[in-house]
Design a protein around this motif. Sequence first.
Motif, PDB file in Angstrom:
ATOM      1  N   VAL A 117     -25.063  43.518  70.701  1.00  0.00           N
ATOM      2  CA  VAL A 117     -25.620  44.873  70.587  1.00  0.00           C
ATOM      3  C   VAL A 117     -26.181  45.259  71.956  1.00  0.00           C
ATOM      4  O   VAL A 117     -26.819  44.427  72.624  1.00  0.00           O
ATOM      5  CB  VAL A 117     -26.765  44.964  69.539  1.00  0.00           C
TER       6      VAL A 117
ATOM      7  N   ASP B  70     -15.887  47.975  71.026  1.00  0.00           N
ATOM      8  CA  ASP B  70     -16.549  48.287  69.745  1.00  0.00           C
ATOM      9  C   ASP B  70     -18.013  47.842  69.700  1.00  0.00           C
ATOM     10  O   ASP B  70     -18.627  47.818  68.638  1.00  0.00           O
ATOM     11  CB  ASP B  70     -15.779  47.641  68.595  1.00  0.00           C
ATOM     12  N   THR B  71     -18.621  47.495  70.860  1.00  0.00           N
ATOM     13  CA  THR B  71     -20.021  47.033  70.866  1.00  0.00           C
ATOM     14  C   THR B  71     -20.951  48.172  70.426  1.00  0.00           C
ATOM     15  O   THR B  71     -20.931  49.250  71.023  1.00  0.00           O
ATOM     16  CB  THR B  71     -20.435  46.588  72.288  1.00  0.00           C
ATOM     17  N   PRO B  72     -21.771  47.925  69.406  1.00  0.00           N
ATOM     18  CA  PRO B  72     -22.723  48.965  69.025  1.00  0.00           C
ATOM     19  C   PRO B  72     -23.751  49.215  70.129  1.00  0.00           C
ATOM     20  O   PRO B  72     -24.211  48.255  70.763  1.00  0.00           O
ATOM     21  CB  PRO B  72     -23.409  48.404  67.770  1.00  0.00           C
TER      22      PRO B  72
END
Length: 433
Positions: free
Chosen positions: A4, A57-59
């Motif tokens: 994250v 796709d890393t938040p």
Amino acid sequence: MSLVAYTGAVFHMTDDPAVVGAEASFQYEADGMLVIDDGTVQACGPRTSLATKLPEDTPVVDHSGNLIIPGFIDTHIHFPQLDMIASFGEQLLDWLERYTFPEEAKFADPAHAGECAEFFITELLRNGTTSALVYGTVHKQSVEALFEAAYKRNMRLIAGKALMDRNVPEGVRDTAAGSDKDNRDLIKRWHGKGRIGYAITPRFAPACSDEQLTLAGKLLAEHPDVLMHTHLSENTSEIDWVKKLYPTAKDYLDVYDRFGLLTDRSVFAHCVHLEGEEFQRMAEADAAISYCPTSNLFLGSGLFNLSEAEKYGVTVGLGTDVGAGTSFSILETMNEAYKICHLRGHRLDPFKSFYLATLGGAKALNIADKIGNFEPGKEADFLVIDGSATPLLERRLKNCSGVDETLFVLSMLGDDRAISHTYVAGECVHSRD
Ligand code: GUN
Ligand code: ZN
């Protein structure tokens, strides 16, 4: 793997500004990013360079407009003193007799201890404090309750049962043998469980028999990663009492030293009236001091000499010392720390204040390899400061010209209202709104 990224202004201390100079002691990224991998810090730096290296796709959690800093570390606090904080009129010894011991006697009841522990942990996190070194009462179950509450939140918290087998009322008195057994049981059950640690915690020399201090020193030697936590040279009447009890001791520090309690794992709260030679011996032993400014002012104990501690190279952290201290907020504690230094003719610069509250505190508790800043691999305890928390804070911060001024204003005008989020090992455990 759960990655994250957090964006915002990012600030952390990398060293002691009194040793390396202010400029070399911190990292500040106005447009920054903190990358957390499974509860530990993976990277900290400019957003523009780190963002391009992240999997697509890393938040990303957006805290832009706010300041992300490491969690505060409170190096001295009493969890059973919640219900008598702000008690009027007494200095240390009378304050203990009149307010503190009667309140602590209530912790014989595990239900009371449990309810207070939940409130206490929530209050720490609401103030941005992610780690603390905590006094329980004399009752083993008080520490059990506190550890349960901290363990549930995965906090790195260190605590111990108060040892006190003489010169205190019956409801808060133990025995040397009983306290040794309680300590051993608590260490076995809790030390190293999750992020919990144990500290052998003699209340202070006047409340502990020679036999109790001897057993405490022996236990400390047997457990090389357990801490020792006590009070030292806080108040002049207390010091006179120690002199009467130990007429052959060189000074108050020597009393603890005689029992093997002056070590590199020892944390001494207050140290307001230490002499130069005592600072020297603290430095040689690599022991640490918890500087507790709101308490020292509230109880009229005196003005801690931080520049003397710096001169001798003693490790220092900040402590709230609630309930003699008057606030859980480390920002408010920095505020009073500054004023005490000012009265002593020493300018406490804001980098040093934030150092004491984070990396310095971690060093004092011997856990700087785990927490205290955003070095890769450290546990991701951090908080988000909202500079618009109050109209005055917002207005004043707009008129700041550098990070040093911003930090100073935060430490003078900030309090719990400025803590918008608190994260423990990468999990959000407090969100103000
Ligand atoms: N010395 C011994 N016990 C205490 C305590 O509970 N608070 C403070 N400030 N000093 C102490
Ligand atoms: Zn204390």
